[in-house]
Structures are given as C-alpha cells and as structure tokens.
Write a protein that holds these residues in place. Structure first.
Motif, mmCIF file in Angstrom:
data_model
loop_
_atom_site.group_PDB
_atom_site.id
_atom_site.type_symbol
_atom_site.label_atom_id
_atom_site.label_comp_id
_atom_site.label_asym_id
_atom_site.label_seq_id
_atom_site.Cartn_x
_atom_site.Cartn_y
_atom_site.Cartn_z
ATOM 1 N N TYR A 75 2.915 43.268 -4.812
ATOM 2 C CA TYR A 75 4.294 43.008 -4.401
ATOM 3 C C TYR A 75 4.301 42.714 -2.905
ATOM 4 O O TYR A 75 3.921 43.580 -2.101
ATOM 5 C CB TYR A 75 5.172 44.238 -4.610
ATOM 6 C CG TYR A 75 5.394 44.668 -6.046
ATOM 7 C CD1 TYR A 75 4.380 45.274 -6.791
ATOM 8 C CD2 TYR A 75 6.648 44.515 -6.644
ATOM 9 C CE1 TYR A 75 4.606 45.693 -8.093
ATOM 10 C CE2 TYR A 75 6.874 44.940 -7.955
ATOM 11 C CZ TYR A 75 5.857 45.525 -8.668
ATOM 12 O OH TYR A 75 6.076 45.953 -9.949
ATOM 13 N N HIS A 126 12.057 50.020 -17.495
ATOM 14 C CA HIS A 126 11.734 50.377 -16.117
ATOM 15 C C HIS A 126 11.606 49.106 -15.282
ATOM 16 O O HIS A 126 11.404 48.018 -15.831
ATOM 17 C CB HIS A 126 10.423 51.180 -16.072
ATOM 18 C CG HIS A 126 9.263 50.422 -16.655
ATOM 19 N ND1 HIS A 126 9.019 50.366 -18.010
ATOM 20 C CD2 HIS A 126 8.302 49.648 -16.077
ATOM 21 C CE1 HIS A 126 7.963 49.614 -18.241
ATOM 22 N NE2 HIS A 126 7.501 49.144 -17.082
ATOM 23 N N ARG A 182 2.675 46.009 -1.494
ATOM 24 C CA ARG A 182 2.397 47.132 -2.395
ATOM 25 C C ARG A 182 1.506 46.664 -3.532
ATOM 26 O O ARG A 182 1.704 45.591 -4.077
ATOM 27 C CB ARG A 182 3.712 47.650 -2.972
ATOM 28 C CG ARG A 182 3.547 48.607 -4.128
ATOM 29 C CD ARG A 182 4.868 49.196 -4.613
ATOM 30 N NE ARG A 182 4.616 50.191 -5.635
ATOM 31 C CZ ARG A 182 4.753 49.965 -6.947
ATOM 32 N NH1 ARG A 182 5.165 48.811 -7.400
ATOM 33 N NH2 ARG A 182 4.466 50.924 -7.807
ATOM 34 N N ASN A 224 -0.780 44.514 -9.999
ATOM 35 C CA ASN A 224 0.379 43.768 -9.507
ATOM 36 C C ASN A 224 0.461 43.923 -8.004
ATOM 37 O O ASN A 224 0.429 45.046 -7.492
ATOM 38 C CB ASN A 224 1.679 44.315 -10.111
ATOM 39 C CG ASN A 224 1.874 43.947 -11.581
ATOM 40 O OD1 ASN A 224 2.419 44.728 -12.344
ATOM 41 N ND2 ASN A 224 1.430 42.768 -11.964
ATOM 42 N N SER A 228 8.543 58.670 -23.396
ATOM 43 C CA SER A 228 8.862 57.759 -22.283
ATOM 44 C C SER A 228 8.060 56.462 -22.338
ATOM 45 O O SER A 228 8.299 55.568 -21.526
ATOM 46 C CB SER A 228 8.579 58.451 -20.946
ATOM 47 O OG SER A 228 9.478 59.526 -20.778
HETATM 48 C C1 MD5 Z 1 4.975 48.753 -11.071
HETATM 49 N N1 MD5 Z 1 4.531 48.007 -13.283
HETATM 50 O O1 MD5 Z 1 5.258 49.633 -10.299
HETATM 51 C C2 MD5 Z 1 5.168 49.049 -12.536
HETATM 52 C C3 MD5 Z 1 4.565 50.359 -12.817
HETATM 53 C C4 MD5 Z 1 4.222 46.559 -15.221
HETATM 54 C C5 MD5 Z 1 5.036 47.521 -14.425
HETATM 55 O O2 MD5 Z 1 6.105 47.885 -14.855
HETATM 56 O O3 MD5 Z 1 4.575 46.343 -16.384
HETATM 57 O O4 MD5 Z 1 3.211 46.085 -14.702
HETATM 58 S S1 MD5 Z 1 4.174 50.708 -14.514
HETATM 59 C C6 MD5 Z 1 5.596 51.398 -15.175
HETATM 60 C C7 MD5 Z 1 5.720 51.811 -16.616
HETATM 61 C C8 MD5 Z 1 4.836 51.491 -17.618
HETATM 62 C C9 MD5 Z 1 5.057 51.961 -18.928
HETATM 63 C C10 MD5 Z 1 6.178 52.728 -19.237
HETATM 64 C C11 MD5 Z 1 7.059 52.988 -18.196
HETATM 65 C C12 MD5 Z 1 6.844 52.540 -16.909
HETATM 66 N N2 MD5 Z 1 8.207 53.736 -18.426
HETATM 67 O O5 MD5 Z 1 8.360 54.327 -19.472
HETATM 68 O O6 MD5 Z 1 9.064 53.787 -17.513
HETATM 69 O O7 MD5 Z 1 4.583 47.634 -10.746
#
Ligand code: MD5
Ligand code: FE
Length: 207
Positions: free
Chosen positions: A110, A175, A195, A108, A170
């Motif tokens: 940003y 999130h 990012r 991803n 978790s």
């Molecule tokens: C990001 N990306 O920072 C986040 C980081 C995505 C996404 O959310 O779906 O591409 S991954 C965060 C994540 C994944 C699985 C579980 C949890 C968080 N969680 O339990 O908080 O672009």
C-alpha cells in the motif's frame, strides 16, 4: 486481543529483525518471477494496492500456479520457513496450530493513497485461518460482519509488526483497509515508505 470469535490481534508480534527479513524477502519476490503489479479486475477496475503472490497466484477470483494475467510465469515456491512462521502465528493467537499448513501468501503493498474496499476472502477451498502480518506504515483496518459489506464494523489500527489471525466464525467476515497513515513507520524496520501486508492462506488446491 480477541476482536470477535476467531479474530485475534497480537500487536507487535514480529521482532524488528523479523520485520527486516520479511521486507527483504518481499522485495526479492516483487521483482520476479512474477513482478508486483496492480491487479486488474474482470470489469476493468484497477486495484490501488500492488500485489505479488508466492505458492499460488491469486487473480480475481481464483488461484492458479502461473500468472496468466501478468507474464505467464510460475509463481515463486511457498517457502518452508513461512509454514513455520504461520504455525507460530497460530500458536500466538490460539495456543495451538493444529497442523496448519499454508500454501500461499498474498503480499500487498500500500502506498500512501492505496485502500482496499470491503470484501470477503472466499476464493480458498478451505476454511483454515488467514494469517495477516503488517509491516511499515500503520493503517486503519475495518473488520465487519459476515452478512453485509456495511455496518456493523469495528475500526482498529494495524501497526508494523502486528499479527492478525482470522479463523472460525470470523473467517468469512467482510473487511477492508480504508486508510494508510503515511510516515507512521519506523524507517529502521519497515519499507522506505508505505505499508506491506502479508497474508498466508490454505488454498485447498492440490497441484
Ligand atoms: C490487508 N488484506 O491488510 C488485508 C489483511 C487481502 C486483505 O484483505 O485480501 O489481501 S487480511 C484480512 C482478512 C483476511 C481474512 C478474513 C478477514 C480479514 N476477516 O475476517 O476480517 O491488506
Ligand atoms: Fe481480504
């Protein structure tokens, strides 16, 4: 470092060299076989982040081998070195990798204005952990609960080189990324702006 059971933040885990190598790999994947683009949601919404996948193509809300909602091409192979990186990440977070074998990564990008709303990652047919790597500008990451997309949640900063592993209780927490902080990256390691987030997952799918 433990934010919640199974959720482990390891600041500064990637070396500057590893960050540069990952930026170069992502830059190459962004051009093809499936170009990076803003995902269009089923109801017509357009995501503000830009996404390219390796291994399996994510479209809302399933994984396919070909990007039928983009150009129909088969996505790039999930590289073996990324399995090794994913295993090292689990060892850093949990002390063991337990045979972790990710088969897909969502990349991803940003820009300064992109955000990601609160959601759960539940399109995978495996409850193996998700490995998240951040490169470039710092963001505010919102880590919530498994019941609702609203409070209680914890906001934390994810900076360039940070590792976050989401597993166990978790894995299905809500999130999101409410804000990217432009100009906070070290230009020597990150993308020129914005990012990059790489998430490795186990789809639980077989060809
Ligand atoms: C990001 N990306 O920072 C986040 C980081 C995505 C996404 O959310 O779906 O591409 S991954 C965060 C994540 C994944 C699985 C579980 C949890 C968080 N969680 O339990 O908080 O672009
Ligand atoms: Fe997610």
């Amino acid at each position: 470092r433990q934010i919640a059971p199974g959720a482990v933040h390891v600041p500064g885990w990637l070396s500057p060299d590893e960050q540069r190598d990952l930026v170069a790999a992502c830059r190459a994947w962004a051009t093809g076989p499936v170009p990076i683009r803003h995902t269009v949601l089923p109801r017509g919404g357009v995501m503000s982040v830009q996404t390219v996948c390796v291994g399996w193509h994510w479209r809302p809300y399933r994984y396919t081998r070909t990007a039928d909602d983009v150009n129909g091409a088969r996505v790039a192979e999930f590289p073996r070195w990324m399995v090794g990186l994913g295993r090292r990440a689990l060892v850093a977070a949990y002390g063991e990798h337990d045979g972790y074998t990710p088969d897909t990564a969502l990349i991803n990008f940003y820009d300064g204005a992109a955000k990601m709303g609160m959601h759960q990652d539940k399109d995978e047919k495996s409850d193996a952990p998700v490995v998240s790597l951040s490169i470039g500008d710092t963001c505010t990451f919102r880590f919530g609960n498994t019941e609702t997309r609203s409070k209680p949640y914890t906001d934390l900063l994810l900076a360039s080189g940070d590792l976050f592993v989401f597993g166990g209780p978790s894995r299905y927490a809500y999130h999101g990324v409410p804000k990217v902080h432009p100009g906070t990256a070290d230009p020597a390691t990150g993308p020129a702006r914005g990012r990059l987030n790489i998430t490795m997952r186990v789809t639980g799918l077989a060809d």
